[in-house]
Design an enzyme around this catalytic site. Structure first.
Site, PDB file in Angstrom:
ATOM      1  N   MET A  32      61.045  37.104  49.169  1.00  0.00           N
ATOM      2  CA  MET A  32      61.065  38.219  50.123  1.00  0.00           C
ATOM      3  C   MET A  32      62.442  38.270  50.788  1.00  0.00           C
ATOM      4  O   MET A  32      62.580  38.738  51.923  1.00  0.00           O
ATOM      5  CB  MET A  32      59.958  38.052  51.164  1.00  0.00           C
ATOM      6  CG  MET A  32      58.575  38.087  50.520  1.00  0.00           C
ATOM      7  SD  MET A  32      57.271  38.696  51.584  1.00  0.00           S
ATOM      8  CE  MET A  32      57.296  37.507  52.879  1.00  0.00           C
ATOM      9  N   ALA A  34      65.898  36.758  52.622  1.00  0.00           N
ATOM     10  CA  ALA A  34      66.211  35.675  53.576  1.00  0.00           C
ATOM     11  C   ALA A  34      66.430  34.383  52.782  1.00  0.00           C
ATOM     12  O   ALA A  34      65.853  33.329  53.076  1.00  0.00           O
ATOM     13  CB  ALA A  34      65.119  35.506  54.627  1.00  0.00           C
ATOM     14  N   GLY A  38      65.944  26.479  49.497  1.00  0.00           N
ATOM     15  CA  GLY A  38      64.699  26.347  48.728  1.00  0.00           C
ATOM     16  C   GLY A  38      64.672  27.366  47.588  1.00  0.00           C
ATOM     17  O   GLY A  38      64.302  27.045  46.455  1.00  0.00           O
ATOM     18  N   HIS A  39      65.092  28.615  47.891  1.00  0.00           N
ATOM     19  CA  HIS A  39      65.114  29.653  46.854  1.00  0.00           C
ATOM     20  C   HIS A  39      66.173  29.352  45.790  1.00  0.00           C
ATOM     21  O   HIS A  39      65.911  29.492  44.593  1.00  0.00           O
ATOM     22  CB  HIS A  39      65.448  31.018  47.465  1.00  0.00           C
ATOM     23  CG  HIS A  39      64.454  31.517  48.461  1.00  0.00           C
ATOM     24  ND1 HIS A  39      64.780  31.792  49.767  1.00  0.00           N
ATOM     25  CD2 HIS A  39      63.137  31.792  48.347  1.00  0.00           C
ATOM     26  CE1 HIS A  39      63.724  32.226  50.410  1.00  0.00           C
ATOM     27  NE2 HIS A  39      62.701  32.227  49.583  1.00  0.00           N
ATOM     28  N   GLY A 150      57.740  27.315  44.483  1.00  0.00           N
ATOM     29  CA  GLY A 150      57.869  26.028  45.151  1.00  0.00           C
ATOM     30  C   GLY A 150      56.500  25.415  45.434  1.00  0.00           C
ATOM     31  O   GLY A 150      55.541  26.127  45.778  1.00  0.00           O
ATOM     32  N   GLU A 151      56.427  24.096  45.291  1.00  0.00           N
ATOM     33  CA  GLU A 151      55.169  23.393  45.619  1.00  0.00           C
ATOM     34  C   GLU A 151      54.904  23.375  47.117  1.00  0.00           C
ATOM     35  O   GLU A 151      53.820  23.043  47.549  1.00  0.00           O
ATOM     36  CB  GLU A 151      55.241  21.943  45.111  1.00  0.00           C
ATOM     37  CG  GLU A 151      54.972  21.817  43.633  1.00  0.00           C
ATOM     38  CD  GLU A 151      54.888  20.369  43.179  1.00  0.00           C
ATOM     39  OE1 GLU A 151      55.217  19.457  43.955  1.00  0.00           O
ATOM     40  OE2 GLU A 151      54.508  20.154  42.014  1.00  0.00           O
ATOM     41  N   GLN A 156      49.539  28.903  47.541  1.00  0.00           N
ATOM     42  CA  GLN A 156      50.088  30.077  46.837  1.00  0.00           C
ATOM     43  C   GLN A 156      50.329  29.749  45.364  1.00  0.00           C
ATOM     44  O   GLN A 156      49.989  30.530  44.476  1.00  0.00           O
ATOM     45  CB  GLN A 156      51.385  30.528  47.501  1.00  0.00           C
ATOM     46  CG  GLN A 156      52.102  31.632  46.745  1.00  0.00           C
ATOM     47  CD  GLN A 156      53.244  32.238  47.529  1.00  0.00           C
ATOM     48  OE1 GLN A 156      53.033  33.129  48.335  1.00  0.00           O
ATOM     49  NE2 GLN A 156      54.457  31.780  47.299  1.00  0.00           N
TER      50      GLN A 156
HETATM   51  O1  PAF Z   1      56.479  33.136  48.852  1.00  0.00           O
HETATM   52  C1  PAF Z   1      56.932  34.291  49.067  1.00  0.00           C
HETATM   53  O2  PAF Z   1      58.057  34.487  49.479  1.00  0.00           O
HETATM   54  C2  PAF Z   1      56.035  35.496  48.806  1.00  0.00           C
HETATM   55  O3  PAF Z   1      54.706  35.219  49.121  1.00  0.00           O
HETATM   56  C3  PAF Z   1      56.151  36.059  47.377  1.00  0.00           C
HETATM   57  C4  PAF Z   1      55.678  35.055  46.347  1.00  0.00           C
HETATM   58  C5  PAF Z   1      57.599  36.433  47.093  1.00  0.00           C
HETATM   59  C6  PAF Z   1      55.303  37.313  47.214  1.00  0.00           C
HETATM   60  O4  PAF Z   1      55.703  38.329  48.073  1.00  0.00           O
END
Ligand code: PAF
Length: 280
Positions: A32, A34, A38-39, A150-151, A156
């Site tokens: 999303m 930001a 981690g990303h 990510g774990e 999720q």
């Molecule tokens: O983990 C997130 O950032 C969100 O839940 C995702 C997987 C991008 C779905 O909008």
């Protein structure tokens, strides 16, 4: 490398069709925005598995409750593009809400199983249906070979893995181990909200899980171990939402002695909600 930025599904498909024609594989990292380390770590892991990586940036209105302020969600597309380029992302898909949910859109995914086990779903009842709907769309739109999750957001990860299996979506969901600070605190964009004192206390969440895991391995029953972990966190000043031992796949309450277990916790430190989980 400056990644290419596309905003429409048609443009996205033109790029991926070219990759396919060249026989390349590709991974998707849904975000999303930001963007934080981690990303970018998910991008790095994606690059180990596939020839190309797509990162999606979409602040998904469907996973926000009416009480949660969608408008306040941090947005910095230029900064995100820069960080993702540095990490090696080849393509960024950043659609407008109307591209993802055109007027008249009327289909959402309804979940059960790991989405309804009384963890995050207890505190954010509509969250996972919204996540599943957007993630399914992103998987279909990108047609990627791998999806990197990510774990840290363990529920999720399990919800998405189950959905992909149930809907026969041809993508492999890869769970990437949590990236931690030097003292063990799970990296999170929320850590910046911690005061200096809270930052020192915050490590207790990981330590309490480690202690509980050691106790379970030494023969103590999981309920008793997680009760002690809860007490330990309360003494440290946390307001605990849950500390629990769950079946590592279904997230159900364990029924047998030899089930694979995951310890999962969510707790507030002042105004910041922290989550973490570890394997037993
Ligand atoms: O983990 C997130 O950032 C969100 O839940 C995702 C997987 C991008 C779905 O909008």
């Amino acid at each position: 490398m400056k990644p290419k930025l596309v905003r429409t599904i048609a443009a996205l498909r033109r790029e991926t069709a070219r990759w396919r024609a060249e026989g390349l594989t590709y991974a998707v990292v849904p975000t999303m925005g930001a963007i934080h380390s981690g990303h970018t770590h998910l991008v790095t892991e994606g690059l180990k598995r596939a020839d190309r990586v797509i990162t999606t940036i979409f602040v998904n209105p469907q996973q926000f409750a009416a009480t949660e302020d969608l408008g306040k969600y941090p947005r910095d597309e230029d900064g995100d593009v820069r960080k993702l380029g540095k990490a090696g992302t080849h393509l960024i898909f950043s659609p407008a809400p109307e591209e993802m949910y055109p007027a008249g859109a009327a289909t959402t995914i309804t979940l059960s199983g790991p989405a309804k086990v009384g963890l995050e779903d207890r505190f954010r009842p509509h969250f996972f249906d919204g996540v599943a709907t957007v993630v399914a769309k992103l998987f279909i739109q990108t047609g990627a070979d791998f999806a990197m999750f990510g774990e840290k957001d363990y529920q999720q990860l399990k919800v998405v893995t189950r959905m992909v299996s149930d809907l026969d979506i041809p993508i492999e969901v890869i769970g990437v181990p949590t990236v931690r600070e030097d003292d063990g605190l799970a990296k999170s964009s929320r850590n910046v909200y911690l005061t200096k004192t809270e930052r020192q206390q915050a490590i207790a969440i990981y330590r309490s899980l480690q202690t509980a895991a050691e106790r379970i391995r030494s023969g103590i029953n999981p309920q008793s171990a997680t009760r002690s972990a809860t007490r330990m966190l309360m003494v440290q000043g946390f307001k605990v939402d849950y500390v629990t031992a769950r079946n590592a796949e279904s997230l159900a309450i364990p029924q047998h002695k030899d089930e694979p277990l995951r310890l999962i916790a969510a707790a507030w430190l002042g105004k910041t909600r922290l989550i973490d989980n570890i394997a037993v």
